[in-house]
Design a protein around this motif. Structure first.
Motif, PDB file in Angstrom:
ATOM      1  N   THR A 247       4.606 -20.164  36.423  1.00 27.69           N
ATOM      2  CA  THR A 247       4.560 -20.598  35.033  1.00 27.69           C
ATOM      3  C   THR A 247       4.841 -19.453  34.067  1.00 27.69           C
ATOM      4  O   THR A 247       4.628 -19.596  32.871  1.00 27.69           O
ATOM      5  CB  THR A 247       3.182 -21.207  34.713  1.00 27.69           C
ATOM      6  OG1 THR A 247       2.151 -20.238  34.977  1.00 27.69           O
ATOM      7  CG2 THR A 247       2.921 -22.440  35.555  1.00 27.69           C
ATOM      8  N   VAL A 404       5.615 -27.265  30.842  1.00 33.75           N
ATOM      9  CA  VAL A 404       4.752 -26.296  31.534  1.00 33.75           C
ATOM     10  C   VAL A 404       4.831 -24.932  30.864  1.00 33.75           C
ATOM     11  O   VAL A 404       3.809 -24.296  30.573  1.00 33.75           O
ATOM     12  CB  VAL A 404       5.152 -26.190  33.021  1.00 33.75           C
ATOM     13  CG1 VAL A 404       4.416 -25.027  33.691  1.00 33.75           C
ATOM     14  CG2 VAL A 404       4.843 -27.496  33.748  1.00 33.75           C
ATOM     15  N   TYR A 405       6.057 -24.460  30.608  1.00 29.74           N
ATOM     16  CA  TYR A 405       6.225 -23.145  29.968  1.00 29.74           C
ATOM     17  C   TYR A 405       5.646 -23.139  28.555  1.00 29.74           C
ATOM     18  O   TYR A 405       5.074 -22.146  28.118  1.00 29.74           O
ATOM     19  CB  TYR A 405       7.703 -22.757  29.939  1.00 29.74           C
ATOM     20  CG  TYR A 405       8.254 -22.321  31.271  1.00 29.74           C
ATOM     21  CD1 TYR A 405       7.729 -21.216  31.938  1.00 29.74           C
ATOM     22  CD2 TYR A 405       9.305 -23.014  31.883  1.00 29.74           C
ATOM     23  CE1 TYR A 405       8.223 -20.811  33.161  1.00 29.74           C
ATOM     24  CE2 TYR A 405       9.808 -22.614  33.111  1.00 29.74           C
ATOM     25  CZ  TYR A 405       9.265 -21.516  33.743  1.00 29.74           C
ATOM     26  OH  TYR A 405       9.755 -21.120  34.957  1.00 29.74           O
ATOM     27  N   THR A 408       1.760 -22.927  28.898  1.00 28.55           N
ATOM     28  CA  THR A 408       1.250 -21.624  29.355  1.00 28.55           C
ATOM     29  C   THR A 408       1.741 -20.468  28.494  1.00 28.55           C
ATOM     30  O   THR A 408       1.272 -19.350  28.661  1.00 28.55           O
ATOM     31  CB  THR A 408       1.687 -21.364  30.801  1.00 28.55           C
ATOM     32  OG1 THR A 408       3.125 -21.309  30.875  1.00 28.55           O
ATOM     33  CG2 THR A 408       1.184 -22.467  31.725  1.00 28.55           C
TER      34      THR A 408
END
Length: 577
Positions: A247, A404-405, A408
């Motif tokens: 991630t 996701v990126y 996170t």
């Protein structure tokens, strides 16, 4: 003699016969095997009733053993690997080098294989003899074990006893084989008797005391639990590490920041275009502006490019940046004409005739509504935001990666500046005596800034600026304070692309080390030493050796901080008048 003993004896005889057959095929070079210990030499002797080890095992072709060869060749193998690695790094730039390198590697490989095959073929008879010798020893141990069981049947009743007895026989057999000071057969026989007696005694002691079995069971259970916990922790650590790596932004930090700065420059040019509308389109009666704010979320942009390209470098994603920019911002400039009416005063005349027949002309004024064209220029800017554009442009798989990126932040929340992870309490100013913090005109800024100490999250500042959700809000906080204090400095949300250029262009910029800083000055920080401002605050004052500040988004809160006057993290100051 029992069936098991007979069977073990037959197996031993077959192993000895096969060993002797292989032994006969090897040319005799030495009559006996000598062992050297320090300066003394002793010769192994064996009785006639036990199988003797072949003396020809020492007649193998001279040379180091397998492990010795590995140790001896480790330095040169490491050097070879290093050379090949260095050549491989550069061969992509030169086809000829690559061809020669691969030819050299092939030749080297073929030579090594040939040499290895030759050595293997030469040592093959000795390897076979070693295997046969090992089988003879195993058969001998088994034969002795079966004879011991036949002589003491009580040992066979317990699997632990049988295992311990067999291990003891192996150990003593090997010792006798090495020492050679007594007959191997007699040594093994003594070992069997001694082992059987010791095991029998141990088993009897355990059988008489059940608590011992309880202790053994608990110890075994504890070992199983510990092994399970260690295994679980290993999986947990491995999983966490894998998740963190998976991630995180794969691109280099410098490239990610450079691309983000490039996008900010595109936004700056857009703002300049809007600011110059009235010069570009003159002679309009009215300019109507309906503008969304110009800004982007840096982590959303990095997440978008990472989902799209996985790994990217500055200068290699210009097309993707332009696509994002064109979809995020829509600048519409249209003109319209309205027919309006204005009141104009007109003059008229009329005549009158008196009773004597005299005619008199009179003037009068009146108002009329006159139509005219009213020219209007409409300037509209729509900002859809990076998030919306990403949802529109990315495929389902890419969108999943993007989310996701984004969530996170690539595991680099401070990559674009705007705060710190410092979670310690604010600096206590009650004992500080300010000497040089008396430059005129700025105390009101400090007073307002200090009233906000303790705020967490920065919502009053970034929402005032115009953001719909939380951003890195240190610059929003400083802009809010200056605005509340009545100063006309333009608000800014980016330290490097907006804040620093403004003060520099006004001739009010001072680098770190400037001696005349004062309360109310704006202080800029460069955390990673790349000459790019990452964070901003307001100077409370200085005591000559340290500078005291109040900062927004310091651990996501407004806090008072202090730094050495020449600290390497201080980039410079925007001087307030």
């Amino acid at each position: 003699m029992s069936d098991k003993v007979t069977k073990a004896k037959n197996k031993l005889d077959k192993a000895v016969a096969k060993r002797d057959k292989l032994d006969a095929k090897i040319p005799k070079k030495k009559k006996q095997r000598l062992y050297e210990k320090e300066s003394a030499k002793s010769t192994l002797k064996f009785s006639e009733d036990m199988p003797k080890p072949s003396a020809k095992l020492l007649d193998k072709p001279k040379g180091a053993s397998g492990m010795e060869r590995v140790v001896q060749k480790a330095p040169q193998n490491t050097l070879k690997a290093t050379i090949h690695q260095e050549i491989s790094k550069n061969e992509d730039d030169n086809v000829g080098v690559e061809s020669v390198h691969k030819t050299e590697q092939s030749a080297e490989f073929a030579y090594n294989r040939t040499k290895s095959a030759y050595r293997h073929q030469k040592e093959k008879p000795y390897l076979k003899l070693e295997k046969a010798e090992t089988k003879v020893q195993k058969a001998g141990v088994n034969y002795s074990h079966q004879k011991a069981l036949a002589s003491d049947p009580s040992v066979a009743s317990n699997p632990i006893s049988r295992f311990q007895q067999k291990q003891a026989i192996k150990k003593q057999y090997a010792t006798a084989f090495r020492q050679g000071g007594q007959s191997t057969a007699s040594a093994v026989k003594a070992t069997v008797q001694k082992g059987a007696s010791a095991v029998s005694t141990a088993v009897s002691a355990v059988a008489k005391n059940p608590k011992v079995w309880l202790v053994i069971g608990c110890a075994f259970l504890l070992i199983v639990i510990v092994a399970s916990v260690v295994s679980s922790c290993s999986v947990l650590v491995t999983g966490s590490l894998s998740q963190t790596v998976g991630t995180s932004y794969p691109s280099e930090d410098a490239d990610i920041v450079s691309v983000d700065n490039q996008y900010t420059l595109m936004e700056t040019n857009l703002q300049a275009k809007i600011d110059g509308v009235e010069s570009t389109y003159p002679n309009y009666d009215e300019y109507r502006y309906n503008l969304d704010s110009i800004h982007h979320n840096s982590h959303q942009l990095a997440a978008y490019l990472t989902a799209l390209k996985l790994y990217y470098q500055a200068g290699a994603v210009d097309g993707q940046l332009q696509t994002m920019f064109d979809n995020q911002y829509t600048l519409t400039i249209t003109s319209e004409v309205e027919v309006r009416y204005r009141t104009e005063e007109r003059t008229g005349t009329y005549t009158t005739t008196d009773e004597d027949g005299n005619v008199t002309e009179h003037e009068y004024t009146y108002e009329v509504q006159v139509p005219y064209n009213y020219y209007i220029l409409n300037v509209t800017l729509d900002n859809k935001g990076v998030d919306t554009v990403a949802n529109d442009l990315l495929s389902a798989e890419e969108l999943e990666m993007y989310l996701v990126y984004k969530e996170t932040q690539g595991n680099k929340p401070l990559l674009f500046g705007g705060g710190s992870t410092d979670g310690s309490p604010s600096t206590d100013l009650t004992g500080v005596v300010f000497v040089d913090g008396e430059r005129t005109g700025n105390q009101n800024i400090v007073d307002i800034a200090m009233t906000q100490v303790g705020n967490v999250g920065g919502e009053p500042y970034w929402s005032w600026y115009g953001f719909d959700s939380r951003v890195e809000w240190c610059a929003c906080y400083v802009s809010w304070v200056l605005n509340q204090a009545g100063y006309s400095e333009p608000k800014f949300a980016s330290c490097q692309s907006q804040g620093v250029p403004y003060f520099s262009s006004q001739g009010r910029w001072a680098s770190v080390g400037y001696a005349d800083i004062a309360a109310g000055d704006v202080i800029f920080f460069d955390w990673d030493g790349d000459n790019s401002a990452d964070h901003v605050g307001i100077v409370v004052g200085t005591d000559g050796s340290r500078v005291y500040t109040v900062e927004g988004n310091s651990g996501d809160a407004c806090k008072v901080r202090d730094y050495a006057i020449n600290s390497s993290v201080i980039m410079g100051y925007g001087l307030m008048n």
